[in-house]
Design a protein around this motif. Structure first.
Motif, PDB file in Angstrom:
ATOM      1  N   TYR A 176      -5.066   4.144  -5.915  1.00  0.00           N
ATOM      2  CA  TYR A 176      -4.830   2.955  -6.532  1.00  0.00           C
ATOM      3  C   TYR A 176      -4.681   1.633  -5.646  1.00  0.00           C
ATOM      4  N   ARG A 177      -5.173   0.679  -6.331  1.00  0.00           N
ATOM      5  CA  ARG A 177      -5.124  -0.739  -5.373  1.00  0.00           C
ATOM      6  C   ARG A 177      -3.562  -1.479  -5.733  1.00  0.00           C
ATOM      7  N   GLN A 189     -11.332  -1.187   7.269  1.00  0.00           N
ATOM      8  CA  GLN A 189     -10.369  -0.328   6.188  1.00  0.00           C
ATOM      9  C   GLN A 189      -9.297   0.389   7.251  1.00  0.00           C
ATOM     10  N   SER A 226      -4.581  -6.786   0.001  1.00  0.00           N
ATOM     11  CA  SER A 226      -4.778  -5.540  -0.869  1.00  0.00           C
ATOM     12  C   SER A 226      -4.837  -4.394  -0.005  1.00  0.00           C
ATOM     13  N   PRO A 246     -10.789   2.086  -7.821  1.00  0.00           N
ATOM     14  CA  PRO A 246      -9.498   2.481  -8.036  1.00  0.00           C
ATOM     15  C   PRO A 246      -9.185   3.102  -9.544  1.00  0.00           C
ATOM     16  N   ARG A 286      -2.125  -5.324  -5.095  1.00  0.00           N
ATOM     17  CA  ARG A 286      -2.260  -6.279  -4.515  1.00  0.00           C
ATOM     18  C   ARG A 286      -0.988  -7.129  -4.216  1.00  0.00           C
ATOM     19  N   LEU A 299      -5.016   0.370  -0.653  1.00  0.00           N
ATOM     20  CA  LEU A 299      -5.317   1.250  -1.324  1.00  0.00           C
ATOM     21  C   LEU A 299      -4.360   2.310  -1.034  1.00  0.00           C
ATOM     22  N   ASP A 312      -4.863  -1.000 -10.756  1.00  0.00           N
ATOM     23  CA  ASP A 312      -4.872  -2.138  -9.935  1.00  0.00           C
ATOM     24  C   ASP A 312      -3.519  -2.791 -10.216  1.00  0.00           C
TER      25      ASP A 312
END
Length: 551
Positions: A226-227, A260, A275, A171, A229, A277, A174
């Motif tokens: 973008y990730r 996913q 997590s 990504p 968390r 995306l 993060d």
């Protein structure tokens, strides 16, 4: 003055110099090889103190780490060794625990009172941890004296080693998002209420990265992915996470790469981590990131912002609403979270190579929570036993063979018919056994359970009463492996656990007031090779001693 040398002396000098150079080169090569072959070390020094915080716009006394709330993030790679020196500047003892780290062969570093002596005021203790064969998103938190209600928590991010492929493109950024419910009362007041045998009321707000007001902005570039968390570090509330007009692709849950699937919002139960995306594929403006409580009469909501870097338009309207349906929606979502069997794990082999569904289960443990009063005070129990701490950490008592601290079998494998009672409950378990744990919830709240030192396969969850026939509903192929699972009201959740980690491990509710008042016990996983470094690390040289272990 110039000194003349004979040809023989000159030759010896040249040979000597070349030898020294060669030895230095060889040593350098050997040193580089050793360094590359070994696992890296990362060093941290954290000072724990009280300080002023304003999470809900009201002055409170919070627990700071190096002056920060939340605390600093641990950023590391698979197999890294973490050396974390904790300096306790609080006026009372302190411990940090590591939610989701498995401490292979090393419950000595677990950071709960059943395994560790607290760090005295003004003293320090150094944790030595290895994130052996782990990836993913986790967090740490203070485990004593209801300190968790004052902060002292932070994120843990474990990245895969470079040679191990990740099942998605890297990504563009993060982000860590620590969410949790929050009380506007001091943690000392909350603890006094519980010590007085009274239930806590509902929380007063919800935080995102320690802020309940003037939410944080996460800046993204248009078109990039973008990730995020997300960890629920709160005390009791299930929280729903969503981003206005954006979809989320789930990619990891507590160290497991997942199938996913796409979600518009996700229920994150207390103690859990996810997590996702998110692609910045909308028009350039700011969008709400909303977090709200679930399954409560009054919905508490807070928000942050997804800020497009080229945006000049603030978020408009109100934050997006969360799901209005209750348990069925959440249950169906939980069942849809599955392991990605085609993805690599922390080791260079597929995660799905461990065929848990074909292993014989050697033991079934059924655990049921209950609430009631003992001596006129509110208590909570597991299988009718309400845990009370001993005067000596159980791990130390076990190691030094100190009698009368605890007794194995003080909690039964199944819910008994007897009344709730107090005890220092410890359950014996055999190393390398493969067991089934059924969490039964006969109450009207969502429960969340966590087992230190382990991940387990969540093979089934459903409403009603569990029976052996319920096994027909189990997912024996691609159930998600994680360390914290929810159990819905009047429902059950079943997990499979490979007991491959010797030690004294805390099994507890993540509903922190209930844990504080007894809804926990310890699972003593023992090997026939008692006190052998083959199966368990020796007691650390810096281990703190307290209670009867000092006699």
């Amino acid at each position: 003055m110039r000194i003349a040398r004979s040809k023989g002396s000159l030759s010896r000098a040249i040979f000597s110099n070349v030898t020294v150079i060669l030895i230095a080169v060889i040593l350098l090569i050997v040193n580089v090889d050793v360094t590359q072959a070994g696992d890296p070390y990362r060093y941290f020094t954290w000072t724990i103190s009280y300080g002023d915080i304003y999470p809900l716009g009201i002055l409170q006394q919070g627990i700071l780490i190096n002056g920060q709330f939340p605390g600093p993030e641990i950023y590391c790679n698979t197999n890294d060794n973490l050396v974390i020196n904790i300096i306790n500047m609080l006026p009372e003892p302190f411990l940090i625990s590591w939610n989701g780290l498995q401490h292979r062969r090393n419950s000595w570093e677990d950071g709960v009172y059943g395994t560790n002596c607290p760090i005295p005021p003004g003293k320090n203790f150094t944790y030595n941890l290895q994130v052996k064969d782990q990836i993913g998103s986790f967090f740490y938190f203070p485990s004593l004296f209801f300190h968790k209600a004052a902060g002292g928590y932070g994120a843990i991010r474990i990245l895969s080693r470079p040679k191990i492929p990740v099942p998605f493109a890297e990504p563009a950024g993060d982000f860590t998002v620590l969410i949790g419910d929050w009380y506007s009362y001091e943690h000392t007041h909350l603890r006094a209420v519980l010590d007085g045998g009274i239930q806590l009321g509902l929380p007063n707000g919800v935080l995102i990265n320690g802020r309940g007001l003037n939410g944080q902005a996460f800046t993204v570039q248009p078109g990039k992915t973008y990730r995020f968390r997300i960890s629920n570090v709160g005390l009791q509330s299930t929280l729903n996470f969503r981003i206005q007009d954006h979809q989320m692709k789930l990619v990891e849950v507590e160290g497991t790469h997942t199938q996913q699937s796409i979600y518009s919002s996700i229920d994150v139960h207390v103690g859990q981590s996810y997590s996702v995306l998110v692609t910045a594929d909308q028009s350039a403006k700011d969008y709400y990131i909303a977090v709200s409580t679930r399954f409560m009469g009054t919905v508490l909501t807070t928000s942050a912002f997804l800020h497009y870097a080229n945006s000049v338009t603030p978020a408009t309207g109100s934050p997006p609403l969360g799901p209005t349906s209750q348990y069925d929606w959440s249950l169906n979502q939980a069942r849809s979270i599955l392991t990605n069997l085609t993805a690599g794990g922390p080791r260079p082999n597929p995660q799905g190579s461990f065929h848990y569904g074909s292993i014989n289960v050697t033991r079934t443990i059924r655990l049921s929570s209950s609430a009631g009063f003992i001596g006129g005070k509110q208590r909570y129990a597991v299988n009718s036993v309400s845990f009370v701490p001993a005067d000596t950490p159980l791990k130390l008592a076990d190691h030094f063979n100190i009698p009368d601290v605890f007794r194995l079998g003080s909690i039964p494998d199944s819910p008994p018919d007897g009344v709730m009672h107090l005890d220092t409950s410890v359950m014996a378990a055999d190393y390398k056994a493969f067991i089934e744990i059924v969490f039964e919830n006969h109450e009207d709240i969502v429960q969340t359970w966590h087992l230190d030192g382990y991940s387990f396969f969540v093979v089934g969850m459903a409403g009603g009463l569990w029976s052996p026939a319920s096994r027909r509903l189990y997912n024996l192929k691609d159930a998600v492996s994680r360390c914290t699972t929810q159990v819905y009201p009047r429902s059950w959740t079943s997990v499979y656990v490979s007991l491959d980690n010797v030690g004294m491990w805390n099994l507890r509710t993540e509903f922190w007031a209930r844990k504080y008042l007894g809804q926990q016990f310890y699972l003593r996983v023992s090997s026939p090779a008692a006190k052998s470094s083959r199966d368990e690390n020796p007691i650390p040289k810096n281990a703190l001693l307290c209670g009867r272990a000092t006699q």
